[in-house]
Structure formats: C-alpha cells, structure tokens
Design an enzyme around this catalytic site. Structure first.
Site, short mmCIF file in Angstrom:
data_model
loop_
_atom_site.label_atom_id
_atom_site.label_comp_id
_atom_site.label_asym_id
_atom_site.label_seq_id
_atom_site.Cartn_x
_atom_site.Cartn_y
_atom_site.Cartn_z
N GLU A 1 94.85 139.59 20.41
CA GLU A 1 93.54 138.17 21.05
C GLU A 1 93.43 137.16 19.90
O GLU A 1 93.85 135.87 20.32
CB GLU A 1 92.56 138.67 19.53
N ASN B 1 94.88 133.61 21.40
CA ASN B 1 94.35 132.80 21.37
C ASN B 1 96.04 131.06 20.71
O ASN B 1 95.38 130.45 21.26
CB ASN B 1 93.83 132.61 19.68
N ARG C 1 87.74 132.68 29.97
CA ARG C 1 87.85 134.25 28.64
C ARG C 1 86.64 133.85 28.75
O ARG C 1 85.36 133.63 28.99
CB ARG C 1 88.04 132.59 28.02
N1 LIG Z 1 93.89 129.13 18.01
C1 LIG Z 1 93.53 128.21 18.25
N2 LIG Z 1 94.07 127.42 18.86
C2 LIG Z 1 92.93 126.49 19.00
N3 LIG Z 1 91.66 126.94 19.01
C3 LIG Z 1 91.52 128.46 19.32
C4 LIG Z 1 91.73 129.13 18.93
N4 LIG Z 1 91.55 130.01 18.22
C5 LIG Z 1 90.50 130.07 19.07
N5 LIG Z 1 89.93 128.87 19.40
C6 LIG Z 1 88.75 128.50 19.89
O1 LIG Z 1 87.32 129.54 19.51
C7 LIG Z 1 87.18 129.83 21.00
C8 LIG Z 1 86.59 130.57 20.43
O2 LIG Z 1 87.89 132.10 20.31
P1 LIG Z 1 87.99 133.83 20.84
O3 LIG Z 1 86.20 134.31 20.24
O4 LIG Z 1 88.81 134.12 20.83
O5 LIG Z 1 87.27 133.45 22.69
P2 LIG Z 1 88.17 132.73 24.09
O6 LIG Z 1 89.44 132.84 23.65
O7 LIG Z 1 87.31 134.02 24.96
O8 LIG Z 1 87.36 132.10 24.04
C9 LIG Z 1 88.62 129.20 21.78
O9 LIG Z 1 87.12 129.19 23.02
C10 LIG Z 1 89.15 127.48 21.50
O10 LIG Z 1 88.24 126.98 21.47
#
Ligand SMILES: Nc1ncnc2c1ncn2[C@@H]1O[C@H](COP(=O)(O)OP(=O)(O)O)[C@@H](O)[C@H]1O
Ligand SMILES: Nc1ncnc2c1ncn2[C@@H]1O[C@H](COP(=O)(O)OP(=O)(O)O)[C@@H](O)[C@H]1O
Lengths: 124, 141, 141, 124
Positions: free
Chosen positions: C46, C50, C104
C-alpha cells in the site's frame, strides 16, 4: 518457476549428524554459505572427536545452494580427518558439480551420487 | 526493460542470504534460467561474504549493493568501507586466501569471474573494496 | 535479534512486487506466521503503491524503504520526495481517495493502520511523504 | 515454510478471460496489486463490451496476495457492469476474506467459495 524457501530462524539450512559404526554421516539440506558453514563446522569437528570417527561422509545431495564457503568447509574437514588417518567422502548433486569441479575437490576426494553408495564404500 | 536498486545492510553474516534473496527478486523480471540465477546468487554471495569477513573482519560495518538492469545486461556492485586489499592481482588468484584459519578456500574471486561475464575490483588498503560484476541474461522472448 | 536495511528503487509499478519480496526476505529470520507476513507485505504494498501513483504521479522518482528489527519489533519506513499530502487527517479516512479516476479505493491507509500496530504519516505539499509503520511479531520460541 | 513464486516476466500473475453464454469469467492467479490490476483492468472492460456480457464473475480463488488495488479493481468493474444493468459476482478464498470484509465488498457484491457455485447462480 523458482522457489525461495524461508526456513525457521532464517538459517535456510537443516542438518543431521549421525553415527554409523566408525562412520560419521553429516546430511545437509538447503543453503550452504559462510553463515551456515560456521554453524555446522564445529559440530562436525566435535562429532569426529567424540565418536572417534574414521570415516566422514558429507551428504550434500539435498543442498540447493552452495558457495565457496562450502568448499572451505569440505577442505577444512578433509584436513582434520586426514590428520587422524581417516577418510572423507562426499555425496553431491547436479547443481553442485560445477563449483566442486572448479575448486579441484574431485581430484582429492571420492564423490558419490547417493548416500547409500558412499556408506557402502566407506564400510568396506 | 531497465531498472535499478540500491541496498544497504549491516555486515551480519545472516545478511548473506538476505542479499541473495534481494538480487533474486530484482533479476526475476529478466526471466533468467535457473542456471543464470544460480550463477548470480553465487557471485553475490561471494562478494557479500568477502565484505563481511575480510572487509569488516570483526567489526560491523555497512555493506552496499547496487544493481542495474539495462535491457538484457545486469550489473551488480558490492561495496564495503572496510580494510581494503593491498595486492588485488594476488587476491584474484585461484586458491589465494589471507584467511586459511577461517577455512576460506580462496575461490571467491575465481567463482565471481567464472559465473559472471565481467569482474572488476577497485580496492586500496584502508579505503574499502568495490566489486563490479556484469552478466548478460539470455532472453528467450 | 537486531538488523536493519535501507533500499532505494525507481517508482516503476513493477517494483511494488520487488518491495514486497525484499521486506519478506528481511523479516523471514523473525519467523513470522503466514498471517503476520501477509499483513506486512500488504501494508508495504500500500505505502509503496501510494509513493508511486500519488507521490510521483506520472514522473519517475526514487522510493526509499527502511526497515529495522529490534528484538520482536519490526519498523518499516516508506518515503518519497513527491508531491506530498495537504490534509493528512482527511487522507487517512477510510474510502477517501483523490484519484477515483484511477480506480483507487481509498482503503490504503486504513489497511496499513489495521494490518500494522502503528502508523504515522509525515507529509507536506511539495515536500514528499514519509510513512512509518511498526508491528510486533509473536515469537514462538 | 512460505514460498515466493517468480513468474514469467516478473508479473507474478496469470489470468484467463472466458465467455460462457452471457457471462464473462475472469480467473486470476498469483498476486493482485496496482501493477497487475492495470494490466487486466482494460482487458476486462474490453471483454464486457465485446461480448455484451450481462454477468461478470471475478474468480479470485487462486489469488494468494491482494492489496487495496484489488478492491479498486472490483469496485471499478462493479460500477461499469451496473451501469449496463449487469451483475458482478466474486469467488474468494480464505486469504482474501479480511481485506474484502474491511472494504465493505461483502455488503454490495455476492461472494461464492467456488467458481461452479458462482457460475450456477449467474446462469439461473
Ligand atoms: N505518498 C503519497 N503522496 C501523495 N499523496 C498521497 C500519498 N499517499 C497517500 N496520498 C493521498 O492520500 C489519499 C488516500 O490514500 P489511501 O488511503 O492509500 O487511498 P488510495 O491510494 O486508494 O487513494 C490518496 O488518494 C492521496 O491523495
Ligand atoms: N571485501 C574485501 N575486503 C578486504 N579483503 C578482501 C575483500 N575481498 C577479498 N579480499 C582479499 O582477497 C582474498 C581472496 O578472496 P577470495 O578469492 O574471495 O577468497 P577467500 O574469501 O576464500 O579468501 C581474501 O582472502 C582477502 O584477503
């Protein structure tokens, strides 16, 4: 398709030391590298002394990885048992032939393709 | 296919198998044969073991592994900041070892050279050792 | 048992599986159960995904993975120098995603939180994101 | 003892798309992550259009790893096929129950423990 096996404690190796009359049989399984060689080396040497072993069989038939630490392990045991006027025999497998060949082991130690054959020869 | 990786780990001997698993995972997408994979694992195991036992001897230092895939060519670099090698040509000779007391066979560099397509060693006493190896993977595709 | 590792790789999506294999190999000596290992692999998957899709979006940047074992505690840190997160609390909410267009599900952080024992997120827009997770492994010994 | 399987080309996934009357059956094997989901997503959507599929069965019974990208894959297909007045069914296995449960999939999609059962239900 290849497999990596994770064994208990991350040592990726199992071994068994048995005595058969005046013969010490060490069966290795998994990966023989420097880390693992250090673990079994002393146990083999202790076994040789304890059982007054005249013959040592190192059974590598179930070993699927070996680097030059395995060569060092063999040569070290060869020296020890030779000093005691004993003999050493190796059971190998296809995967190990190249590295054993390269390092000249075949020229000084008798190799068998099964433990039974090695045991029979040692027990003559 | 191109890719690269950089790995650092302490010179514990249990990390010899860790380094082999990392390089195996890294080269898997190149779809090597079992023999090619075994050659690469063995060469990496030799170089990492040398960094651990010769480079850092009884200390714990950091071992560095870099790898790069360019099309069907793999390059692996193993580096330590340990004690270095005085005479690299002598060290490369089959059966030469400075540590017969540790049951070393002196076959490490010979195996790296035979199992890989190229081997370069950069080392100076007190400055550590860098081993650079490369190998072409026969692509079946 | 103590150990640590530092890994860097480019943000190609094929490296998601590489990161999972590296963490699997690293924790193997802790002798985790299949469930524990699966939890760790999923959480790492995960965080790395991300970094690749949200952090670096369409660019290729470097993903950093650090891991440390202290007795029976595992700590994993996944870091990118990508675009960062404006509102971390909002991002942590189940089902929140900024990229429904990419299919996502917004469950990434929720899974990391559930599958690991702790989750910390340090992020600022333009400064990248650091995800710090830890988990105790039940030692059977 | 755990195994990691290296599959051809490093994708760690195999898949098969079959048509069975008005049903599209997608069988997945191996690991479902973001990288792999991207590969099959478009193929499934193409299949839905091409075969005018009214029922979609996603067979995850041979999947041994899935992260939230798999959830996104399922929800995305759910939306596509629902918009066409079709139905989606999932075949799961023990390993995936926790992640499917957490993400609320069980509340909106009918799940089966074997492909035969899903196929039978879809063909009513
Ligand atoms: N490494 C990252 N860099 C930038 N934004 C991130 C990162 N990780 C998460 N996010 C932001 O947080 C949100 C939620 O993340 P997550 O719970 O993993 O759901 P998803 O990946 O399905 O969107 C993402 O949609 C994104 O906007
Ligand atoms: N990383 C290193 N740091 C310091 N010395 C090294 C290093 N690698 C190799 N050497 C030296 O080169 C010699 C030959 O190495 P090698 O062929 O691998 O055989 P072995 O490891 O069995 O001694 C070693 O005995 C050691 O003196």
């Amino acid at each position: 398709m290849l497999n990596i096996e994770y064994k208990y404690g991350g040592d990726y190796m199992d071994f068994k030391i048995e005595r058969d009359n005046n013969c010490l049989i060490v069966s290795l399984e998994g990966e023989v590298d420097h880390h693992n060689s250090e673990i079994i080396k002393d146990k083999i040497d202790d076994g040789i002394i304890k059982y007054h072993a005249r013959n040592l069989i190192l059974d590598f038939s179930s070993v699927d990885f070996m680097d030059s630490s395995g060569i060092g392990l063999i040569l070290g045991r060869y020296k020890k048992i030779s000093a005691l006027d004993g003999n050493i025999y190796i059971v190998d497998n296809e995967k190990l032939k190249r590295i054993l060949e390269m390092s000249g082991i075949y020229k000084i130690i008798k190799i068998f393709d099964s433990l039974d054959k090695a045991r029979e020869y040692a027990g003559r | 296919m191109n890719n690269k990786m950089h790995l650092e780990f302490p010179s514990y001997s249990q990390n010899e198998s860790f380094a082999r698993m990392v390089i195996s995972a890294f080269v898997a997408p190149m779809d090597p044969t079992i023999e090619e994979l075994s050659d690469i694992k063995t060469a990496v195991s030799e170089a990492v073991t040398n960094a651990i036992i010769h480079g850092y001897e009884n200390d714990i230092g950091t071992v560095y592994m870099d790898a790069e895939i360019n099309e069907n060519k793999l390059m692996v670099i193993i580096k330590d900041n340990g004690k270095g090698i005085e005479d690299v040509n002598k060290a490369r000779q089959p059966l030469f070892t400075s540590r017969p007391d540790l049951d070393r066979s002196g076959m490490g560099f010979t195996i790296m050279e035979t199992f890989m397509d190229s081997l370069d060693i950069i080392s100076n006493p007190g400055e550590g050792t860098t081993v650079i190896m490369s190998k072409f993977i026969n692509t079946k595709k």
